[in-house]
Enzyme design. Structure first.
Site, mmCIF file in Angstrom:
data_model
loop_
_atom_site.group_PDB
_atom_site.id
_atom_site.type_symbol
_atom_site.label_atom_id
_atom_site.label_comp_id
_atom_site.label_asym_id
_atom_site.label_seq_id
_atom_site.Cartn_x
_atom_site.Cartn_y
_atom_site.Cartn_z
ATOM 1 N N ASP A 105 38.524 40.454 42.298
ATOM 2 C CA ASP A 105 37.800 39.260 42.722
ATOM 3 C C ASP A 105 38.710 38.042 42.821
ATOM 4 O O ASP A 105 39.727 37.954 42.128
ATOM 5 C CB ASP A 105 36.687 38.946 41.718
ATOM 6 C CG ASP A 105 35.671 40.064 41.609
ATOM 7 O OD1 ASP A 105 36.012 41.110 41.037
ATOM 8 O OD2 ASP A 105 34.547 39.881 42.091
ATOM 9 N N LYS A 106 38.303 37.104 43.657
ATOM 10 C CA LYS A 106 39.038 35.834 43.738
ATOM 11 C C LYS A 106 38.581 34.881 42.638
ATOM 12 O O LYS A 106 39.380 34.456 41.807
ATOM 13 C CB LYS A 106 38.829 35.176 45.108
ATOM 14 C CG LYS A 106 39.500 33.803 45.186
ATOM 15 C CD LYS A 106 39.235 33.083 46.499
ATOM 16 C CE LYS A 106 39.866 31.693 46.461
ATOM 17 N NZ LYS A 106 39.612 30.936 47.706
#
Length: 730
Positions: free
Chosen positions: A368-369
């Site tokens: 995930d960012k």
């Protein structure tokens, strides 16, 4: 359904889910999809609780992801292995040439200023005496023909004093004519070193002459070695300084593995283009060139350096001495911690700092960012010491590296056991019109999913967060070999007024890659790489194919996988809407519970028979559906028919899931419909905040937060698990 009409499935909202719910059933309604894309919304549930509302990812620290390696260990734990020193990484190679070769390959031009520029005393005013500098730790010594200790005066010992003096004089004459701008009259001058009968001695002499005099070349004629001026050296001197040309040809002749050469920083793009063109035209089968931001790079100081390195295949197939062990690539493993940073952006930044390219990095999965993530990585052609040296620089980008060590090979996608999640869900509140006790709702939801599992959808991260274009659309264009369309989709802007989207809008209006590059922010590594290739090769089908190669293989295949993943999401929604939790004839089931379902061979996937359906031989937790590819089988029921209709709809009736022009092969795999979280634990916490007002909550002076931890298998999504728990999109 009318022919040509496009539909999506969405969950009907009901006032009392508890009273209407039947376990294993999906309540779906069908709507026309206004953008003419069939997309099954990930809104099937397999549990019967009501759920609750809350906020995830309020900050990156609220969503921590830690990779679990194949041995079941969390990758953020300190490794017991010490950082491997270079002299232990590879055996010290023996060398053939008797003259020591300068270790220049991993130094920029500025770093080499104190080292040898020329060994020809008296031949030029620019010549300097060699002063040994400290070698870079990741420099690898090399040899060319035997495994003996190098002798300082190889030319003198092999040629004899007189021939050695004549060779030096010949070299001086060539340099003086070039420096005086006097053109060589007639045919190119030559100097013969005489006949050398011993093959190994000839190899030593060829190398020694070119190392000492890079502006000369040697040619073999019936055991005779003839020395001539190197006209390519002279041509390069018209583009770069003589010092750079001298060091470049010295580097080129040494042919040292894992080495690179860097020209001086250059602001002039047209000049850099000329240098790229020269090197690729003359030596493109041997080396490749890349441009990187130089020291103190900024918009006001656009210093860019050209880095040259040997192509991998050149080293793999190069001849070796029978007595010298063939050397392997250097691989350095490490754990990457990043915060609020897209993974491809992180890899691009690391590549620039290490002087390699993004495809030199390998990893087991994407992360995930908006999170704090820990993942295993391997970088090729970089030593542990060199990686450790950039630790301070990458801290500015909210990254750190640790557990740095030498390994034998790169990682591959899927080479992990799973991921561990530590998540905080804030501002907890009841569903609309739900008056039950919030704490009871939360505990009920968690225990329900803990025992029954969740629908194993691919999460929204798989398809990108864009509203106009999703990654699966790009993947479909690539599968249909519509390369220009795929590029235009990749560069389609969102309805936002920011530098990135303004640059994309300009490109779609003009197809001016050069102009778009001047507008595209530096941190958009992927977009800039694609645009640089388009500027070089053009916006044609062939040009776009070459532009896609500016991305590493793992990223090119990512878009195709995104399309396959979206079709799988649609298929599981259709399967559950059609048959519910029953296992029916024609379903596919997994026969091996101990094997990761996405690595199941066809031999371990079984087609359910009519008798097995009647006897309830299998459960819904054993059912798998195929992820599209060339090596999978389809269910033999309505779901299998649905797959064929979808392939026909998307123009892939004859697709073999191989894209030779992009070197992509998609064998496909199988994926279970349902998954369970493991090692799940949770804790409710009150957070008092007088300013917070939450509608529908029965907590007046405090808000509840949920701290939840669990493990998921590889390729499972925490957001999908949370969606099942909370019963709403997160």
């Amino acid at each position: 359904m009318g022919k040509g009409t496009r539909y999506i499935w969405t969950l009907d909202r009901v006032q009392n889910l508890k009273s209407l719910w039947k376990p294993g059933h999906c309540y779906l309604r069908m709507e026309e999809d206004t953008d003419f894309r069939i997309r099954f919304s990930s809104l099937c549930f397999v549990t019967d609780h009501v759920g609750f509302h809350g906020t995830i990812k309020s900050s990156p620290s609220d969503f921590v992801v830690i990779e679990i390696d194949e041995q079941g260990q969390l990758v953020n734990k300190a490794s017991d292995e010490p950082i491997c020193k270079v002299n232990k990484l590879l055996p010290e190679p023996d060398t053939l040439a008797k003259k020591p070769k300068l270790e220049l390959q991993n130094l920029s031009f500025e770093e080499k200023s104190s080292q040898e520029v020329s060994t020809l005393a008296g031949c030029s005013d620019d010549d300097q005496n060699y002063e040994p500098g400290s070698e870079k730790e990741d420099t690898i010594k090399d040899g060319t023909s035997t495994c003996e200790e190098e002798d300082i005066d190889v030319l003198g010992s092999l040629l004899g004093e007189k021939t050695d003096e004549l060779l030096n004089q010949f070299a001086c004459d060539v340099k003086e004519k070039w420096n005086s701008k006097t053109e060589l009259i007639g045919s190119s001058p030559e100097f013969s070193l005489g006949r050398i009968l011993d093959k190994n001695q000839r190899a030593v002499l060829h190398s020694a002459v070119r190392q000492k005099f890079p502006f000369l070349i040697t040619v073999g004629k019936n055991s005779e070695i003839v020395v001539k001026p190197n006209l390519e050296y002279k041509e390069l001197c018209h583009l770069v300084s003589e010092e750079e040309a001298f060091d470049f040809f010295k580097y080129l002749d040494a042919k040292k593995e894992n080495s690179k050469f860097t020209f001086k920083p250059d602001r002039n793009k047209d000049h850099r283009k000329a240098v790229h063109h020269f090197v690729n035209k003359k030596f493109g089968n041997l080396v490749e060139t890349k441009s990187f931001p130089g020291p103190n790079y900024s918009a006001d100081n656009p210093n860019v350096v050209i880095t040259v390195r040997f192509r991998e295949k050149t080293h793999k197939h190069r001849k070796r001495s029978l007595d010298c062990q063939e050397r392997k690539d250097i691989y350095t493993a490490f754990t990457l911690r990043k915060e609020n940073l897209e993974m491809f952006e992180a890899v691009g930044f690391l590549a620039i700092k290490l002087g390699v390219i993004p495809s030199d990095f390998s990893y087991a999965g994407l992360k995930d960012k908006k999170a704090i993530t820990y993942q295993a990585m391997v970088v090729r052609k970089v030593t542990p010491e060199r990686l450790k040296n950039i630790e301070k620089e990458i801290e500015k980008k909210r990254m750190s590296v640790f557990n740095i060590r030498s390994v034998d090979d790169s990682l591959r996608l899927g080479q992990l056991k799973g991921n561990h999640f530590d998540i905080v869900i804030r501002n907890l509140r009841n569903q609309i019109n739900d008056s039950a006790n919030l704490r009871e709702r939360i505990l009920e939801a968690i225990e329900n999913v803990k025992s029954k599992g969740f629908v194993n959808y691919y999460g929204p991260q798989r398809f990108g967060m864009g509203r106009k274009v999703h990654t699966d659309q790009i993947g479909l264009a690539l599968l249909k070999r519509e390369m220009v369309k795929a590029v235009r989709l990749f560069l389609t802007p969102e309805d936002l007024d920011d530098p990135v989207n303004r640059a994309k809008k300009y490109f779609l209006q003009t197809e001016d890659a050069k102009g778009t590059l001047s507008l595209m922010p530096d941190f958009k590594v992927r977009e800039r790489a694609l645009l640089e290739s388009l500027h070089r090769f053009g916006m044609t089908e062939e040009g776009c194919v070459r532009a896609w190669f500016s991305f590493p293989h793992s990223m090119r295949i990512f878009y195709v996988h995104a399309y396959s993943s979206n079709i799988w999401n649609e298929s599981v929604s259709y399967r559950l809407a059609t048959y519910g939790s029953r296992v029916v004839e024609g379903d596919l089931v997994c026969l091996d519970e101990d094997v990761d379902d996405e690595r199941l061979p066809n031999s371990r996937v079984h087609l359910v028979t009519e008798e097995e359906e009647s006897a309830n031989t299998y459960t819904i937790h054993q059912v798998v559906l195929p992820v599209l590819g060339y090596n999978i089988q389809y269910p033999k029921n309505k779901v299998g028919q649905w797959y064929q209709e979808v392939l026909s709809r998307d123009g892939l009736q004859t697709c073999r899931f191989k894209i030779p022009s992009l070197k992509l092969n998609v064998p496909g795999c199988y994926r279970k419909l349902l998954k369970h979280p493991c090692n799940l634990s949770y804790q409710l916490r009150e957070e008092r905040n007088a300013d917070v007002k939450i509608e529908g909550s029965h907590i007046d002076e405090a808000t509840l937060s949920l701290l939840i931890s669990f493990d998921l298998d590889a390729s499972c999504y925490a957001t999908v698990c949370l969606r099942e728990i909370m019963k709403h999109d997160v």
